[in-house]
Write a protein that holds these residues in place. Structure first.
Motif, short mmCIF file in Angstrom:
data_model
loop_
_atom_site.label_atom_id
_atom_site.label_comp_id
_atom_site.label_asym_id
_atom_site.label_seq_id
_atom_site.Cartn_x
_atom_site.Cartn_y
_atom_site.Cartn_z
N VAL A 179 0.49 -1.67 -0.38
CA VAL A 179 0.25 -0.03 -0.31
C VAL A 179 1.31 1.55 0.57
O VAL A 179 0.41 2.05 -0.57
CB VAL A 179 -0.50 -0.04 1.44
N ASN A 180 2.10 1.35 0.91
CA ASN A 180 2.82 2.25 0.75
C ASN A 180 3.53 2.80 -0.30
O ASN A 180 3.95 3.82 -0.66
CB ASN A 180 3.68 2.71 2.22
N LEU A 181 4.01 1.49 -0.57
CA LEU A 181 4.73 1.53 -1.72
C LEU A 181 4.07 2.10 -3.01
O LEU A 181 4.50 2.33 -4.40
CB LEU A 181 5.69 0.46 -2.03
N ALA A 182 2.80 1.79 -3.37
CA ALA A 182 1.62 2.31 -4.58
C ALA A 182 1.91 3.48 -4.68
O ALA A 182 1.53 3.73 -5.62
CB ALA A 182 0.71 1.82 -4.59
N GLY A 183 1.67 4.44 -3.26
CA GLY A 183 2.48 5.86 -3.62
C GLY A 183 1.26 6.13 -2.76
O GLY A 183 0.26 6.03 -2.47
N THR A 184 1.59 8.38 -3.01
CA THR A 184 0.03 8.29 -1.89
C THR A 184 -0.86 8.57 -2.40
O THR A 184 -2.19 8.24 -1.34
CB THR A 184 0.69 9.88 -1.54
N ARG A 185 -2.01 8.59 -3.36
CA ARG A 185 -2.94 8.51 -3.91
C ARG A 185 -3.73 7.24 -3.50
O ARG A 185 -4.57 7.21 -3.17
CB ARG A 185 -3.17 9.08 -6.08
N VAL A 186 -2.65 6.31 -3.97
CA VAL A 186 -3.08 4.75 -3.26
C VAL A 186 -4.03 4.50 -2.55
O VAL A 186 -4.52 4.01 -1.22
CB VAL A 186 -2.39 3.68 -4.75
N PHE A 187 -2.62 5.11 -1.41
CA PHE A 187 -2.50 5.46 0.14
C PHE A 187 -4.33 5.43 0.99
O PHE A 187 -4.33 5.88 1.07
CB PHE A 187 -1.45 5.68 0.57
N GLY A 188 -4.23 6.73 0.24
CA GLY A 188 -5.60 7.55 0.30
C GLY A 188 -6.72 6.83 -0.20
O GLY A 188 -7.37 6.53 1.01
N GLU A 189 -6.70 6.25 -1.11
CA GLU A 189 -8.00 5.91 -1.15
C GLU A 189 -8.05 3.82 -0.92
O GLU A 189 -9.01 3.76 -0.07
CB GLU A 189 -7.94 4.92 -3.09
N GLY A 353 -1.62 0.23 10.13
CA GLY A 353 0.09 -0.28 10.38
C GLY A 353 0.01 0.72 9.00
O GLY A 353 1.35 1.10 8.73
N SER A 354 -1.10 0.74 7.81
CA SER A 354 -0.27 1.24 6.55
C SER A 354 -0.29 2.80 6.87
O SER A 354 0.66 3.43 6.43
CB SER A 354 -1.72 0.69 5.67
N ALA A 355 -0.92 3.58 7.98
CA ALA A 355 -1.16 5.05 8.19
C ALA A 355 -0.30 5.57 8.90
O ALA A 355 0.56 6.47 9.22
CB ALA A 355 -2.27 5.31 9.12
N ASP A 356 0.64 3.82 9.90
CA ASP A 356 1.45 3.76 10.30
C ASP A 356 3.31 4.69 10.25
O ASP A 356 3.53 5.10 9.77
CB ASP A 356 1.66 3.35 11.64
N CYS A 357 3.44 3.10 8.82
CA CYS A 357 3.99 3.72 8.14
C CYS A 357 3.89 4.84 7.08
O CYS A 357 5.49 5.40 7.16
CB CYS A 357 3.83 2.38 6.83
N PHE A 358 2.94 5.26 6.31
CA PHE A 358 2.90 6.54 5.96
C PHE A 358 3.31 7.74 6.60
O PHE A 358 4.67 8.96 6.24
CB PHE A 358 1.16 6.66 5.23
#
Length: 548
Positions: A179-189, A353-358
């Motif tokens: 999720v984090n390597l896919a980019g900010t827009r993908v993370f947001g979605e 967890g994804s938000a923490d990595c972000f």
């Protein structure tokens, strides 16, 4: 008008060169950050990230030990106090961030309005906090997964791969990394949809809890306030008799509740990558805390009604540990729903967890943009992703495998990490509130009307003083459990380590760079203001789509 007059005065004196000139190293790091920074996050992303980024295992799993130690009344009172603290932090931060959505969020604001050493210490501690909270979330997720494995059986000696926490931690790490390597827009979605599942889950759990306690479950057993009557609302902490034991039980909830609430300040970090922050940030701040308080307080109240504090499954150190919601549904005789709810809670751990990595990667990038971390960390991809910072955060996420021992002590590891995170969060919140107190005085001295700000926090500066008092109390006494009966070295170190760590960062930076407090008259209320960020022209349909 006040801002324009202040701008003219500062341009003549040149006082506003301090924050960028002194803190950055003069190598163009700040400018490089601005060139690489993009704003792909929409208002709907920001609101759901702020709501869902904090709703995680602290609420779904951490409430188990809170109920066990504090009882139903201790749990509810502790969460109410933390909710009031959350309100003071969010409105204080919201007033500042909506005016200055700067790279680095709250620690950049601390460096500008208090002192560079505070900004540096808060930034490093904040980064450290989020590389620790990620393993905490995944350790808790490993506990949730054990619900479906033979390891959850009392006295289990299962050694098969399905009982090994390492496999589950590894699979969840892959999701977080992807999720984090896919980019900010993908993370947001992804966060938008993950967080939507969380919100629906909580609403469903609250409705289900009301039905069960009223006797609407398959066993038709009305619970009501049975456990409140049995315990008097409180339990004797660790067997300590009398009022002292009951008070300690309540007080033990505060630090665990702090872990559950920490994370809402992610709004400040995400604001640097959000379009039109002058409008979207105030909207997020004003709406998010209300929903969080309602979700948390309602959940804490219902948990105290549904589950007995003496239920053995509440003990996170046991192999049968479960979420209080799952325990209540199972006790009510509902056979399928516990697995459905547990799966939803598992997605919440992935989301958090994804938000923490972000957050940890963007915090590290913010430090580098201010010349307080190595410059190579400023490298970004074409889509604006700070890929080196993400890789560094991913490397530290491997600490999650501490939960992968053969004795199935993921719950114990979760307890250690959550205590450490709670103290880090309290120190960070103290810094935010101190920054806001100085911000209020700086505005007054420079003659700037607060009504000209995008968002005006209520009850200031008194609310900030209240919040600081609660934070300092939790920081000082949060590790009292280490001294009960016999000294617990592991608990003491994990709880109090952030305090000397912060002191070394603060005074080390101050001595090395010989920095001083920023004078009120020299505070920069102009540079990087949200009013300077151009608004995107949007059609009616695009406005509706971005805000739904």
């Amino acid at each position: 008008m006040a801002f324009l007059e202040s701008h003219d005065q500062k341009d003549k004196s040149g006082n506003y060169s301090q924050d960028v000139g002194e803190v950055a190293d003069g190598s163009g790091a700040v400018e490089e950050y601005r060139k690489g920074l993009q704003r792909p996050l929409k208002p709907r992303h920001l609101q759901m990230i702020a709501i869902g980024g904090v709703i995680g295992t602290g609420l779904f799993l951490g409430t188990a030990s809170d109920l066990e130690h504090g009882g139903p009344a201790g749990l509810l009172i502790g969460y109410c106090i933390m909710a009031s603290l959350l309100y003071s932090v969010m409105v204080s931060l919201g007033e500042m961030v909506s005016q200055f959505p700067m790279p680095g969020g709250q620690f950049a604001l601390a460096g500008r309005f208090v002192s560079p050493e505070l900004g540096f210490a808060m930034g490093v501690l904040y980064w450290y906090n989020y590389i620790i909270v990620l393993p905490a979330e995944l350790s808790a997720a490993a506990v949730l997964v054990s619900y479906w494995t033979p390891a959850s059986q009392t006295g289990s000696t299962c050694t098969a791969g399905i009982c090994n926490n390492a496999m589950w931690v590894g699979l969840m790490l892959i999701v977080v990394w992807a999720v984090n390597l896919a980019g900010t827009r993908v993370f947001g979605e992804m966060e938008f949809w993950f967080c939507s599942i969380k919100v629906l889950t909580i609403v469903g759990l609250i409705i289900t809890g009301i039905i069960i306690t009223a006797g609407g479950g398959p066993n038709h057993e009305s619970i009501g306030f049975r456990f409140w009557h049995e315990t008097g609302g409180f339990v004797q902490y660790s067997g300590i008799p009398g009022a002292k034991g009951r008070f300690l039980g309540f007080f033990s909830v505060l630090i665990s509740a702090a872990f559950a609430f920490i994370g809402t300040e992610i709004t400040a970090i995400a604001a640097a990558e959000t379009g039109n922050p002058r409008k979207s940030v105030p909207n997020a701040i004003k709406s998010v805390w209300i929903r969080l308080v309602l979700f948390y307080i309602c959940s804490a109240f219902l948990i105290g009604m549904l589950v007995s504090p003496t239920d053995p499954s509440l003990n996170l150190a046991s192999t049968a540990a479960k979420s209080p919601f799952v325990i209540a549904i199972k006790n009510a005789g509902i056979s399928v729903l516990p697995s459905v709810i547990n799966a939803a809670l598992l997605t919440s751990a992935w989301s958090a967890g994804s938000a923490d990595c972000f957050v940890s990667s963007r915090t590290l990038y913010g430090l580098a943009s201010r010349g307080q971390a190595p410059k190579f960390l400023l490298k970004v991809r074409k889509d604006g992703l700070p890929w080196i910072c993400v890789l560094v955060s991913m490397a530290f996420s491997l600490l999650s495998f501490m939960a992968a021992d053969q004795k199935h002590k993921a719950g114990t590891v979760f307890g250690y990490f959550s205590n450490m995170t709670a103290i880090c969060g309290m120190i960070s919140w103290t810094g935010i509130l101190w920054t806001n107190i100085r911000w209020q005085k700086g505005l007054k001295i420079q003659g700037i009307d607060r009504n000209s700000l995008p968002y005006k926090a209520p009850l200031q500066p008194y609310l900030s003083y209240y919040g600081m008092s609660v934070c300092i109390m939790v920081i000082i006494f949060g590790g009292f459990t280490s001294f009960i009966h016999k000294f617990d070295t592991s608990s003491f170190i994990t709880t109090y380590f952030p305090i000397p760590f912060f002191a070394v960062l603060f005074f080390g930076y101050k001595l090395l760079h010989k920095t001083k407090m920023v004078d009120y008259v020299n505070m920069d209320f102009i540079t990087d203001a949200s009013a300077d960020i151009p608004e995107e022209s949007q059609s009616l349909w695009k406005k509706v789509r971005d805000n739904i």
